[in-house]
Motif scaffolding. Structure first.
Motif, short mmCIF file in Angstrom:
data_model
loop_
_atom_site.label_atom_id
_atom_site.label_comp_id
_atom_site.label_asym_id
_atom_site.label_seq_id
_atom_site.Cartn_x
_atom_site.Cartn_y
_atom_site.Cartn_z
N TYR A 1 0.81 -1.22 0.00
CA TYR A 1 0.00 0.00 0.00
C TYR A 1 0.84 1.26 0.00
N LEU A 2 2.16 1.14 0.18
CA LEU A 2 3.02 2.32 0.16
C LEU A 2 3.30 2.70 -1.30
N PHE A 3 2.64 3.73 -1.79
CA PHE A 3 2.74 4.11 -3.20
C PHE A 3 4.19 4.40 -3.59
N ALA A 4 4.58 3.90 -4.78
CA ALA A 4 5.91 4.11 -5.36
C ALA A 4 7.01 3.47 -4.53
N VAL A 5 6.65 2.78 -3.46
CA VAL A 5 7.63 2.09 -2.63
C VAL A 5 7.22 0.63 -2.46
N GLY A 6 5.93 0.41 -2.30
CA GLY A 6 5.42 -0.91 -1.95
C GLY A 6 5.75 -2.01 -2.92
N TYR A 7 5.99 -1.68 -4.19
CA TYR A 7 6.30 -2.73 -5.16
C TYR A 7 7.79 -2.80 -5.50
N LEU A 8 8.61 -2.07 -4.75
CA LEU A 8 10.05 -2.14 -4.99
C LEU A 8 10.56 -3.54 -4.74
N ASP A 9 10.15 -4.14 -3.62
CA ASP A 9 10.65 -5.48 -3.32
C ASP A 9 10.10 -6.51 -4.29
N ASP A 10 8.90 -6.26 -4.83
CA ASP A 10 8.36 -7.17 -5.86
C ASP A 10 9.22 -7.09 -7.12
N ALA A 11 9.65 -5.87 -7.47
CA ALA A 11 10.51 -5.69 -8.62
C ALA A 11 11.85 -6.38 -8.40
N VAL A 12 12.37 -6.26 -7.18
CA VAL A 12 13.63 -6.94 -6.85
C VAL A 12 13.46 -8.45 -6.94
N ALA A 13 12.33 -8.95 -6.45
CA ALA A 13 12.06 -10.40 -6.50
C ALA A 13 12.04 -10.89 -7.94
N VAL A 14 11.43 -10.12 -8.83
CA VAL A 14 11.38 -10.50 -10.25
C VAL A 14 12.77 -10.49 -10.85
N GLN A 15 13.59 -9.49 -10.48
CA GLN A 15 14.94 -9.44 -11.05
C GLN A 15 15.82 -10.56 -10.50
N ILE A 16 15.61 -10.94 -9.24
CA ILE A 16 16.35 -12.08 -8.68
C ILE A 16 15.98 -13.34 -9.46
N ALA A 17 14.66 -13.53 -9.68
CA ALA A 17 14.19 -14.69 -10.42
C ALA A 17 14.73 -14.71 -11.84
N SER A 18 14.73 -13.54 -12.48
CA SER A 18 15.24 -13.46 -13.86
C SER A 18 16.72 -13.82 -13.92
N SER A 19 17.48 -13.37 -12.91
CA SER A 19 18.91 -13.70 -12.87
C SER A 19 19.11 -15.19 -12.68
N GLU A 20 18.28 -15.80 -11.82
CA GLU A 20 18.38 -17.24 -11.61
C GLU A 20 18.02 -18.02 -12.87
N LEU A 21 17.04 -17.54 -13.60
CA LEU A 21 16.63 -18.19 -14.85
C LEU A 21 17.77 -18.15 -15.86
N MET A 22 18.48 -17.02 -15.91
CA MET A 22 19.61 -16.90 -16.83
C MET A 22 20.71 -17.88 -16.48
N LYS A 23 20.91 -18.09 -15.17
CA LYS A 23 21.95 -19.03 -14.74
C LYS A 23 21.57 -20.47 -15.09
N ASN A 24 20.26 -20.74 -15.11
CA ASN A 24 19.80 -22.10 -15.38
C ASN A 24 19.53 -22.36 -16.86
N SER A 25 19.67 -21.32 -17.70
CA SER A 25 19.39 -21.50 -19.12
C SER A 25 20.58 -22.11 -19.85
#
Length: 211
Positions: free
Chosen positions: A187-211
């Motif tokens: 609910y914290l506007f412009a802040v609340g989804y920062l960690d979600d964005a980080v989570a997606v980038q962590i996942a994307s990095s892991e996918l690249m390592k596994n590709s």
């Protein structure tokens, strides 16, 4: 994830990103809560973007913060990965949002993702991703590069396009977004989804390592 070309100024980088995702400066202003005139000056290289500006651009446009820092002329240690930068960014944003007592770190996001990898192997976890993702995305606004990135991950998960490890990584990032228990409240506007964005980038990095 957006392919970022090295050597671009912050203005060129933002202009290219907005064009690729058909976003206007006015829409970026709405998503980041940064004045349109300020965004225009940054894009036209008439003013230097602050760390706060870059943090919000990183969240909304799904561009690594280190890339934005370098494009803006800030000194970034090439031997250091984005982990420390994101760690500091999360803590700074939480502090400026009034959650001064919160102990926020990237390790918490990573730890939660590991837990969700186990959960997504269960029938309940899979069903939660399939049936709740679209509704959560709509409630979050459902626009911008981060939303586009998450939609691609969701489509890949829904069609089971990947091996078991890849699907677990994708599912963990989607569950992080869906489940209301976040490192930073949504609910914290412009802040609340920062960690979600980080989570997606962590996942994307892991996918690249596994590709």
């Amino acid at each position: 994830m957006l392919e970022v070309h090295s050597g671009h100024s912050i203005g060129q980088l933002l202009r290219t990103t907005l064009d690729e995702h058909s976003l206007s400066m006015r829409k970026l202003s709405e998503l980041t809560d940064i004045d349109t005139a300020t965004i225009s000056r940054i894009i036209n290289d008439k003013r230097k973007a602050t760390l706060d500006h870059l943090e919000k651009f990183s969240t909304v446009l799904a561009i690594p913060l280190t890339t934005l820092l370098q494009a803006s002329g800030y000194s970034v240690d090439p031997e250091n990965d984005s982990t420390i930068v994101y760690d500091q960014t999360i803590q700074q944003l939480v502090n400026t949002s009034g959650l001064l007592s919160a102990d926020i770190s990237l390790s918490q996001v990573e730890s939660q993702l590991v837990e969700y990898e186990d959960y997504v192997h269960t029938t309940e976890g899979k069903q939660r991703v399939v049936y709740e993702f679209t509704k959560k995305l709509e409630s979050a606004g459902g626009v911008g590069p981060l939303a586009d990135q998450m939609k691609k991950l969701f489509n890949r998960f829904k069609t089971q396009n990947g091996n078991a490890r890849e699907l677990a990584i994708i599912g963990s990032a989607l569950l992080y977004f869906i489940v209301p228990i976040d490192v930073i409240p949504d609910y914290l506007f412009a802040v609340g989804y920062l960690d979600d964005a980080v989570a997606v980038q962590i996942a994307s990095s892991e996918l690249m390592k596994n590709s």
